[in-house]
Motif scaffolding. Structure first.
Motif, PDB file in Angstrom:
ATOM      1  N   GLN A   1      -2.746  -2.404  -7.091  1.00  0.00           N
ATOM      2  CA  GLN A   1      -2.087  -2.352  -5.834  1.00  0.00           C
ATOM      3  C   GLN A   1      -2.352  -3.532  -5.252  1.00  0.00           C
ATOM      4  OE1 GLN A   1      -2.686   1.203  -3.182  1.00  0.00           O
ATOM      5  NE2 GLN A   1      -4.037  -0.550  -1.502  1.00  0.00           N
TER       6      GLN A   1
ATOM      7  N   ASP B   1       0.666   4.009  -2.581  1.00  0.00           N
ATOM      8  CA  ASP B   1       0.942   5.726  -2.665  1.00  0.00           C
ATOM      9  C   ASP B   1       2.131   6.595  -3.962  1.00  0.00           C
ATOM     10  OD1 ASP B   1      -1.158   7.586  -1.325  1.00  0.00           O
ATOM     11  OD2 ASP B   1       1.178   7.996   0.364  1.00  0.00           O
TER      12      ASP B   1
ATOM     13  N   THR C   1      -3.610   7.861   3.188  1.00  0.00           N
ATOM     14  CA  THR C   1      -1.741   7.827   2.956  1.00  0.00           C
ATOM     15  C   THR C   1      -1.178   7.375   3.712  1.00  0.00           C
ATOM     16  OG1 THR C   1      -1.556  10.461   3.619  1.00  0.00           O
ATOM     17  CG2 THR C   1      -3.326   9.715   1.087  1.00  0.00           C
ATOM     18  N   TYR C   2       0.112   7.368   2.699  1.00  0.00           N
ATOM     19  CA  TYR C   2       1.529   7.714   3.694  1.00  0.00           C
ATOM     20  C   TYR C   2       1.363   8.757   4.645  1.00  0.00           C
ATOM     21  CZ  TYR C   2       6.339   7.213   5.169  1.00  0.00           C
ATOM     22  OH  TYR C   2       7.235   8.304   5.898  1.00  0.00           O
TER      23      TYR C   2
ATOM     24  N   LEU D   1      -1.288   0.745   4.617  1.00  0.00           N
ATOM     25  CA  LEU D   1      -2.290   1.729   5.395  1.00  0.00           C
ATOM     26  C   LEU D   1      -3.505   1.466   5.657  1.00  0.00           C
ATOM     27  CD1 LEU D   1      -0.529   4.071   2.210  1.00  0.00           C
ATOM     28  CD2 LEU D   1       0.069   3.637   4.403  1.00  0.00           C
TER      29      LEU D   1
ATOM     30  N   TYR E   1       6.317  16.173  -3.982  1.00  0.00           N
ATOM     31  CA  TYR E   1       6.124  14.776  -2.563  1.00  0.00           C
ATOM     32  C   TYR E   1       6.899  14.767  -1.382  1.00  0.00           C
ATOM     33  CZ  TYR E   1       4.163  10.766   0.183  1.00  0.00           C
ATOM     34  OH  TYR E   1       4.071   9.928   0.572  1.00  0.00           O
TER      35      TYR E   1
ATOM     36  N   ARG F   1       1.188   6.455  -7.082  1.00  0.00           N
ATOM     37  CA  ARG F   1       0.060   7.676  -7.986  1.00  0.00           C
ATOM     38  C   ARG F   1       0.589   9.311  -7.497  1.00  0.00           C
ATOM     39  NH1 ARG F   1      -2.940   3.083  -5.480  1.00  0.00           N
ATOM     40  NH2 ARG F   1      -2.586   4.205  -3.099  1.00  0.00           N
TER      41      ARG F   1
ATOM     42  N   THR G   1       1.082  -1.725   0.396  1.00  0.00           N
ATOM     43  CA  THR G   1      -0.147   0.425   0.135  1.00  0.00           C
ATOM     44  C   THR G   1       0.669   1.027   0.125  1.00  0.00           C
ATOM     45  OG1 THR G   1      -0.336  -0.605   1.927  1.00  0.00           O
ATOM     46  CG2 THR G   1      -1.767  -1.237   0.959  1.00  0.00           C
ATOM     47  N   GLN G   2       2.332   1.730   1.359  1.00  0.00           N
ATOM     48  CA  GLN G   2       2.905   2.746   0.642  1.00  0.00           C
ATOM     49  C   GLN G   2       3.174   2.994  -0.966  1.00  0.00           C
ATOM     50  OE1 GLN G   2       2.915  -0.501   2.411  1.00  0.00           O
ATOM     51  NE2 GLN G   2       2.365   0.653   4.981  1.00  0.00           N
TER      52      GLN G   2
END
Length: 571
Positions: free
Chosen positions: A322, A308, A547-548, A538, A430, A311, A304-305
């Motif tokens: 994912q 994120d 989100t992270y 996440l 980011y 994306r 999941t990280q």
């Protein structure tokens, strides 16, 4: 609708089912005839310690399972008298399962490899499994030709067998060994816990319609092949484990056969009823998710990280698949057929590295595609060791995330040079947010006295966070970097004593792990267990950890409140 059969791993599964159908079908008729259904289920389940040994020592799972299964059959045969196997089977089964649990939890700390064999996996089928299935079928066929008449006589009249010169014990041992070998052969496809789906249920179904042994055996062989292939197809369509789908189809076929037999003498539309049931099942199965994709550069991220990050860096220029979902345990993850299909379409596959997503190597191999595989752990500046290798939770230090985002940016730009500038802008934005968050977390946590910053969690997932922000790590309920391990009673008692001795105010459950052990320890020690952390994954959409950046904000806030007894947080 039949696209699943174009996938290489499904084709191998079909070959194994067809190779196995003769052995499973013939063995199933002897199992039903001799009343060995419980034994056949038990011998597959009792192979568990053999699977654990094979996984822990690094040799072929089939060898470990076969050795234990044959010992199980020998023990039952030696202890049982006059063909009364049920109670002895249960006794030996309990011993085998107890040995397996001890080996798995306290000796080898075995994980997802053993679990996938317990429930079956399309992705584990290899050439060796197909050869084993063919060999087992040949062996069962030969044994049936040589000993079939004796097994038949012993099944109908065991009391008269000695008068006919038949030694029941020796022939029974041969039959039990044959069933054990057949149960091992089906482990890869249906798993140890569902072995009866191929060994018992088809034979029980066909016996409803025929009593003559040759016709019964031929019909059972054909039904095993049909149900097995249909189950593999349905597994690929629905992302369900193959053992479960084959079991559902086999059970459904038995119900339809039983109803049709009952209705043949009472209600005329029985064939129409059966056809309607089959059509409904096929229509539902056709609603699978295989083959779906989106616009943009096709990218796969294991965790999941990483998804994120992809994306955030890729923006609308990439379509990210994912594999792991929120609040799931990556250590215990069993890949699905749709994962293989997604990897086959992908240009880039982002990998976390370490033991967290080792399963992705098999997925890439099975896909038949040629994506670029990027292990983001290789370029991180801060690396911690543990459990014999890299601690895979490196993203709990934002400095590592910054390096991973840069590598991700370059990999996406190499795959799609026309969007290089877009990827660079997104990555820079980011990283700016990441650095600001890092500064705020550090300032917030270091404002709490060092004597209060003591951490106890579910498992060792926060070593990078601890090292980055000056927290004292006291211990974990599972003293390992994988949740596949299990704590012993002694380890839990030592942790309780340590919590009391060091004056820990709070223990922190993780959202992707059952909180029961942490809550029990909190009750024993008087510590709080109110505040939960995002450890391996996440949270779902809409949660603080979706989100992270949100995950790390939520973790910092929960830790501050736990350390301070609720007096302060990190807003």
């Amino acid at each position: 609708m039949l696209e699943a059969f174009d996938l290489p791993f499904v084709q191998r599964g079909v070959l194994e089912i067809l190779a196995l159908s003769v052995g499973a079908g013939l063995a199933g008729t002897w199992i039903v005839l001799r009343g060995l259904a419980f034994f056949s289920h038990a011998v597959g389940t009792a192979a568990f310690p053999g699977l654990v040994l094979a996984d822990g020592l690094g040799f072929a799972p089939a060898l470990g399972a076969l050795g234990v299964a044959l010992l199980f059959a020998l023990a039952v045969s030696r202890l049982a008298r006059a063909g009364e196997y049920d109670s002895l089977t249960a006794l030996v089964l309990v011993g085998a399962l107890a040995a397996g649990v001890i080996l798995a939890s306290d000796v080898f700390h075995s994980g997802s490899h053993v679990e996938s064999l317990l429930f079956g996996s399309l992705l584990l089928v290899g050439t060796g499994d197909i050869v084993l299935a063919a060999a087992v079928s040949a062996g069962v066929l030969a044994a049936s030709l040589l000993l079939g008449r004796r097994w038949l006589a012993l099944g109908f009249d065991p009391g008269a067998a000695p008068a006919l010169g038949l030694r029941g014990r020796a022939h029974d041992l041969a039959l039990l060994a044959l069933v054990a070998v057949a149960a091992v052969a089906v482990l890869t496809i249906v798993g140890a816990l569902l072995a009866t789906a191929l060994l018992v249920v088809p034979a029980a179904t066909t016996r409803l319609w025929t009593q003559r042994l040759p016709a019964w055996q031929l019909a059972t062989v054909g039904l095993v092949a049909v149900e097995g292939v249909a189950g593999l197809w349905l597994s690929a369509q629905t992302d369900a484990p193959p053992g479960a789908t084959i079991a559902v189809i086999a059970g459904g076929a038995f119900v339809v056969a039983a109803l049709a037999r009952w209705a043949r003498a009472r209600v005329r539309p029985a064939p129409a009823l059966a056809a309607a049931v089959v059509a409904a099942a096929l229509a539902l199965a056709g609603c699978g998710t295989a083959g779906r994709s989106g616009d943009g550069l096709q990218v796969v991220a294991t965790t999941t990280q990483l998804a994120d990050f992809a994306r955030a860096v890729g923006g609308d220029g990439v379509h990210v698949t994912q594999l792991l979902q929120p609040n799931t345990d990556p250590h215990q993850y069993e890949p699905r057929p749709s994962d293989v299909a997604a990897v086959a379409r992908a240009r880039v596959v982002f990998v976390n590295g370490g033991p967290l997503d080792q399963w992705i190597g098999n997925v890439v191999q099975q896909s038949g595609g040629d994506p670029r595989r990027v292990d983001l752990s290789r370029g991180i500046p801060v690396k911690l060791r543990g459990d014999g290798g890299l601690d895979p939770h490196w993203w709990h230090d934002p400095r590592n995330v910054e390096a991973a985002v840069a590598e991700m940016r370059d990999a996406l730009a190499a795959a799609d040079p026309g969007r290089r500038a877009q990827f660079q802008r997104n990555a820079a934005a980011y990283v700016s947010r990441l650095r600001a968050l890092d500064r705020r977390i550090e300032a917030c946590l270091r404002a709490i006295p060092a004597a209060q910053r003591k951490l106890v969690t579910d498992h060792d997932a926060f070593n990078y966070f601890v090292a980055r922000y000056g927290i004292r790590y006291v211990g974990a309920v599972i003293p390992s970097q994988t949740t596949a391990a299990q704590p012993s009673a002694g380890e839990l008692a030592s942790l309780v004593a340590l919590i009391r001795r060091t004056g820990v105010h709070a223990v922190f459950p993780e959202k992707s792990v059952s909180p029961r052990l942490v809550q029990a320890i909190a009750r024993q020690t008087g510590a709080s267990a109110r505040y939960t952390l995002y450890g391996d994954t996440l949270g779902p959409a809409g949660s603080p950890g979706a989100t992270y950046l949100g995950m790390e904000r939520a973790n910092a806030d929960a830790l501050a409140r736990g350390f301070s007894g609720g007096a302060r947080g990190c807003p």
